[in-house]
Design a protein around this motif. Sequence first.
Motif, short mmCIF file in Angstrom:
data_model
loop_
_atom_site.label_atom_id
_atom_site.label_comp_id
_atom_site.label_asym_id
_atom_site.label_seq_id
_atom_site.Cartn_x
_atom_site.Cartn_y
_atom_site.Cartn_z
N ILE A 47 -9.92 1.01 -4.66
CA ILE A 47 -9.50 2.08 -5.51
C ILE A 47 -8.01 2.68 -5.32
O ILE A 47 -8.06 3.10 -4.27
N PRO A 48 -7.18 2.69 -6.13
CA PRO A 48 -5.86 3.37 -5.93
C PRO A 48 -6.04 4.85 -5.55
O PRO A 48 -7.15 5.44 -5.93
N GLN A 49 -5.45 5.34 -4.92
CA GLN A 49 -5.36 7.02 -4.40
C GLN A 49 -6.49 7.56 -3.72
O GLN A 49 -6.84 8.76 -3.79
N GLN A 50 -7.23 6.43 -3.16
CA GLN A 50 -8.39 6.92 -2.37
C GLN A 50 -7.99 6.84 -0.80
O GLN A 50 -7.31 6.01 -0.26
N THR A 51 -8.51 7.94 -0.16
CA THR A 51 -8.13 7.98 1.30
C THR A 51 -9.45 8.32 1.74
O THR A 51 -10.16 8.95 1.50
N GLN A 52 -9.34 7.67 3.27
CA GLN A 52 -10.44 7.99 4.11
C GLN A 52 -9.97 8.48 5.52
O GLN A 52 -8.87 8.26 5.96
N LEU A 53 -10.66 9.73 5.68
CA LEU A 53 -10.23 10.33 7.15
C LEU A 53 -11.20 9.95 8.07
O LEU A 53 -12.54 10.22 7.82
N PHE A 54 -10.73 9.98 9.39
CA PHE A 54 -11.67 9.86 10.63
C PHE A 54 -11.21 10.61 11.68
O PHE A 54 -10.12 10.98 11.63
N LEU A 55 -12.21 11.03 12.36
CA LEU A 55 -11.85 11.95 13.66
C LEU A 55 -12.65 11.17 15.05
O LEU A 55 -13.54 10.74 14.70
N MET A 56 -12.01 11.58 15.92
CA MET A 56 -12.63 11.00 17.24
C MET A 56 -13.97 11.78 17.38
O MET A 56 -13.93 13.03 17.12
N GLU A 57 -14.81 11.16 18.07
CA GLU A 57 -16.52 11.82 18.05
C GLU A 57 -16.32 12.89 18.78
O GLU A 57 -16.99 14.25 18.44
N ASP A 58 -15.33 13.25 19.87
CA ASP A 58 -15.26 14.62 20.69
C ASP A 58 -14.68 15.66 19.66
O ASP A 58 -14.73 16.66 20.23
N GLU A 59 -14.25 15.41 18.71
CA GLU A 59 -13.66 16.44 17.65
C GLU A 59 -14.61 16.94 16.75
O GLU A 59 -14.25 17.91 15.87
N LEU A 60 -15.57 16.15 16.46
CA LEU A 60 -16.46 16.65 15.39
C LEU A 60 -17.03 18.08 15.42
O LEU A 60 -17.25 18.74 14.45
N ASP A 61 -17.35 18.50 16.42
CA ASP A 61 -18.18 19.66 16.74
C ASP A 61 -17.10 20.72 16.30
O ASP A 61 -17.54 21.92 15.70
N LYS A 62 -15.94 20.70 16.77
CA LYS A 62 -14.88 21.65 16.41
C LYS A 62 -14.61 21.62 15.00
O LYS A 62 -14.25 22.64 14.56
N ALA A 63 -14.59 20.57 14.41
CA ALA A 63 -14.15 20.50 13.02
C ALA A 63 -15.08 20.65 12.00
O ALA A 63 -14.96 20.78 10.92
N LYS A 64 -16.50 20.61 12.44
CA LYS A 64 -17.60 20.64 11.30
C LYS A 64 -17.46 21.77 10.21
O LYS A 64 -17.51 21.63 9.15
N ASN A 65 -17.39 23.18 11.03
CA ASN A 65 -17.33 24.20 10.01
C ASN A 65 -16.18 24.11 9.27
O ASN A 65 -16.24 24.60 7.78
N ILE A 66 -15.00 23.54 9.35
CA ILE A 66 -13.80 23.80 8.61
C ILE A 66 -14.11 22.50 7.50
O ILE A 66 -13.78 22.79 6.45
N ILE A 67 -14.54 21.59 7.83
CA ILE A 67 -14.71 20.38 6.90
C ILE A 67 -15.75 21.09 5.67
O ILE A 67 -15.61 20.80 4.46
N GLU A 68 -16.95 21.55 6.30
CA GLU A 68 -18.13 22.03 5.34
C GLU A 68 -17.47 23.17 4.46
O GLU A 68 -17.83 23.09 3.29
N THR A 69 -16.53 24.04 5.06
CA THR A 69 -16.08 25.14 4.26
C THR A 69 -15.28 24.55 3.41
O THR A 69 -15.30 25.24 1.89
N TYR A 70 -14.18 23.78 3.68
CA TYR A 70 -13.23 23.09 2.96
C TYR A 70 -13.88 22.44 1.51
O TYR A 70 -13.62 22.62 0.52
N LEU A 71 -14.86 21.64 1.72
CA LEU A 71 -15.74 20.83 0.79
C LEU A 71 -16.35 21.90 -0.27
O LEU A 71 -16.38 21.57 -1.46
N ALA A 72 -16.76 22.69 0.40
CA ALA A 72 -17.64 23.72 -0.51
C ALA A 72 -16.76 24.49 -1.40
O ALA A 72 -17.09 24.92 -2.69
N GLU A 73 -15.39 24.80 -0.82
CA GLU A 73 -14.59 25.66 -1.71
C GLU A 73 -13.86 24.78 -2.94
O GLU A 73 -13.77 25.35 -3.79
N ILE A 74 -13.82 23.61 -2.51
CA ILE A 74 -13.32 22.70 -3.58
C ILE A 74 -14.29 22.23 -4.45
O ILE A 74 -13.99 21.90 -5.72
N GLY A 75 -15.43 22.24 -4.22
CA GLY A 75 -16.59 21.84 -5.18
C GLY A 75 -17.00 20.49 -5.17
O GLY A 75 -17.27 19.81 -5.87
#
Length: 75
Positions: A47-75
Amino acid sequence: MSKTQRIFTGPDMIAKGLIARLNEIGINPIERKEHNSATMAGFAASIPQQTQLFLMEDELDKAKNIIETYLAEIG
């Protein structure tokens, strides 16, 4: 060896916003655009204009709240 975990698949515009938020806390996600790779290889099965984002497993804990908050904000 560190492994990666996919954290998002969706529109480029939303991915860019999530990348910006993660960059603010010092995390640089790996960005993969299947359509670009498929087109260069001679396939058009994605599908054009589709992006996948990946994180290193050791960064997941630090990023979890940011990801959840951002996705909740955009609905």
